[in-house]
Write an enzyme that holds these catalytic residues in place. Structure first.
Site, PDB file in Angstrom:
ATOM      1  N   GLU A 316       0.828  -1.219   0.000  1.00 33.80           N
ATOM      2  CA  GLU A 316       0.000   0.000   0.000  1.00 33.80           C
ATOM      3  C   GLU A 316       0.858   1.264   0.000  1.00 33.80           C
ATOM      4  OE1 GLU A 316      -2.642  -0.626   3.293  1.00 33.80           O
ATOM      5  OE2 GLU A 316      -3.751  -2.205   2.253  1.00 33.80           O
ATOM      6  N   GLU A 410      -5.460  -7.198  -1.857  1.00 35.17           N
ATOM      7  CA  GLU A 410      -6.018  -7.587  -0.566  1.00 35.17           C
ATOM      8  C   GLU A 410      -7.479  -7.164  -0.525  1.00 35.17           C
ATOM      9  OE1 GLU A 410      -3.990  -5.863   2.751  1.00 35.17           O
ATOM     10  OE2 GLU A 410      -2.003  -6.381   1.986  1.00 35.17           O
TER      11      GLU A 410
END
Length: 464
Positions: A316, A410
């Site tokens: 991320e 995810e």
């Protein structure tokens, strides 16, 4: 006499230990050389007798169950492999009610069939059948003369690929399924002492293993000490047919390798520290490369064992809570990504890595973190916002990827089969460890894992 009895008792005990656990499960030379492609697949049959000997029994890997047809000559048993694959061998394990005359036929579309084997004088038992390797999604046993007054009954219908079949590269495979099917994955959160807990849990719920297994180098002292355990699990998962991913939730180079989540993984470097980190010869730059020297040994072990790794070094990149993340622009997080890529590839010589550039759905401004198209193979988006798998996110991912594969890196809530059908370019979708079971019911998980457009481990081809 007593000595003789104890001797035979010992022999029986040893025999039981070696063979007893096998019970009625299957073992064959073909299985030792390759995977039974029919195991657990969908099947269609011409008929089933009323006694409960259902069609699925002949692909369950259990010799104590069987399929039985009604009492007439013309019958068929079709296995749907899910995707077109190279097949070259079939094993039929007959009950007493066998076919005296039958054929093996193959098809890619379940409409046009090719006969690859015929037997007009079968004597039952076990038929081990080989034929020239052919591409097929559907394999049929077509019977047209019974050997008894009963129908036909099979304990098992096994299908195998060619032992010399060339393996498919992981990235090539991911590209090939884009727009058609999605590999389902599972991340296995700490501890590294037990790096397959969530994978095994989903197997207990669905009866299937995820197609993608994911592990992490991690940061706590216990997990750092158990990194090799995680790496050995990665090799085991690969050997069992899974796609493997390795991530890095690690501490910054200002600290020791073993550290904490808060104040470690979740921390911030000053601008001066960042410049030192990304400048060749800087103190933190040298410290980070020393870390990479350490991390490279694990990846090198996997390369030495012919394991291809989806490598996601920076989780991320737009999520500013992490020490590596939240710095847009060419000298920000993207620069650290490039530095890491070049050191592992050019200096350490690793060639088994498929590079994953990962973002979160905090906004849609992802291009400002792009390390450069030469530095990544797959664009992955972590979907956690409550609005879920929106068309806007999907289309933005396609635009950012510019023809490269995209993936759901995810998620907590699993995408439904209908959502994946509407957004078919997601090449894989990985749910996050314990959130999988907190945010989805068992029934919802089962629905996803059993969907025809979702690929589980048993449906993957041989990969390299």
């Amino acid at each position: 006499m007593v000595k003789l009895n104890y001797t035979w008792l010992l022999v029986l005990v040893m025999f039981s230990l070696v063979f007893g656990s096998v019970g009625m499960s299957l073992g064959s030379q073909a299985e030792a050389a390759d995977i039974n492609l029919a195991r657990g697949k969908n099947v269609v049959v011409s008929s089933t007798e009323a006694s409960g000997n259902i069609a699925a029994n002949a692909v369950d890997g259990n010799l104590s169950t069987r399929w039985a047809s009604t009492n007439s000559d013309t019958q068929y048993y079709i296995v749907d492999l899910g995707t077109a694959q190279s097949v070259s061998s079939v094993i039929l394990r007959w009950e007493a009610a066998y076919a005296k005359q039958f054929q093996i036929q193959t098809s890619t579309d379940n409409v046009n069939w090719t006969t690859v084997y015929s037997n007009y004088s079968n004597t039952g038992g076990t038929n081990t059948i080989t034929f020239p390797s052919t591409t097929a999604r559907y394999v049929k046993m077509y019977a047209f003369q019974r050997a008894t007054t009963y129908g036909y009954s099979l304990y098992e219908f096994e299908i195998y690929g060619s032992g010399t079949q060339a393996a498919t590269g992981v990235l090539d495979y991911i590209k090939s399924i884009s727009g058609k099917q999605t590999v389902i994955g599972m991340h296995n959160r700490e501890p590294n002492a037990t790096p397959a807990v969530q994978t095994e849990k989903v197997k207990s719920i669905t009866g299937k293993y995820p197609g993608l297994w994911s592990g992490d180098l991690l940061f706590s002292a216990n997990d750092v000490n158990n990194r090799w355990n995680m790496i050995y699990e990665a090799k085991k998962q690969w050997d069992n047919g899974a796609i493997v991913q390795v991530m890095m939730h690690v501490t910054p180079p200002t600290q020791a390798d073993a550290g904490n989540w808060e104040g470690g993984v979740v921390s911030h470097l000053s601008d001066a520290q960042w410049k030192d980190l990304t400048t060749n010869g800087g103190t933190l730059n040298k410290a980070w490369k020393a870390r990479l020297d350490n991390y490279a040994q694990y990846l090198q072990y996997l390369e030495d064992n012919k394991v291809t790794v989806l490598f996601r070094p920076f989780h991320e990149m737009n999520q500013g809570v992490f020490w590596w993340a939240g710095r847009p622009g060419s000298t920000g997080t993207a620069e650290l990504y490039r530095l890491t890529h070049d050191y592992l590839v050019n200096t350490k010589g690793l060639s088994n890595l498929v590079w994953v550039w990962d973002m979160q759905d905090l906004d849609l401004n992802w291009n400002v973190y792009n390390p450069g198209n030469a530095y990544w193979d797959i664009f992955a988006l972590d979907v956690y916002n409550p609005d879920g798998f929106t068309t806007q996110k999907y289309n933005t991912a396609l635009s950012v990827a510019n023809g490269k594969p995209i993936a759901i890196g995810e998620c907590d809530v699993l995408p439904t089969p209908s959502q994946l059908a509407a957004q078919p370019k997601w090449a894989f979708a990985m749910s996050w460890a314990e959130l999988t079971f907190e945010k989805n019911t068992n029934a919802q998980i089962q629905t996803v894992y059993n969907a025809s457009n979702v690929i589980t481990r048993d449906e993957l081809p041989k990969l390299k």
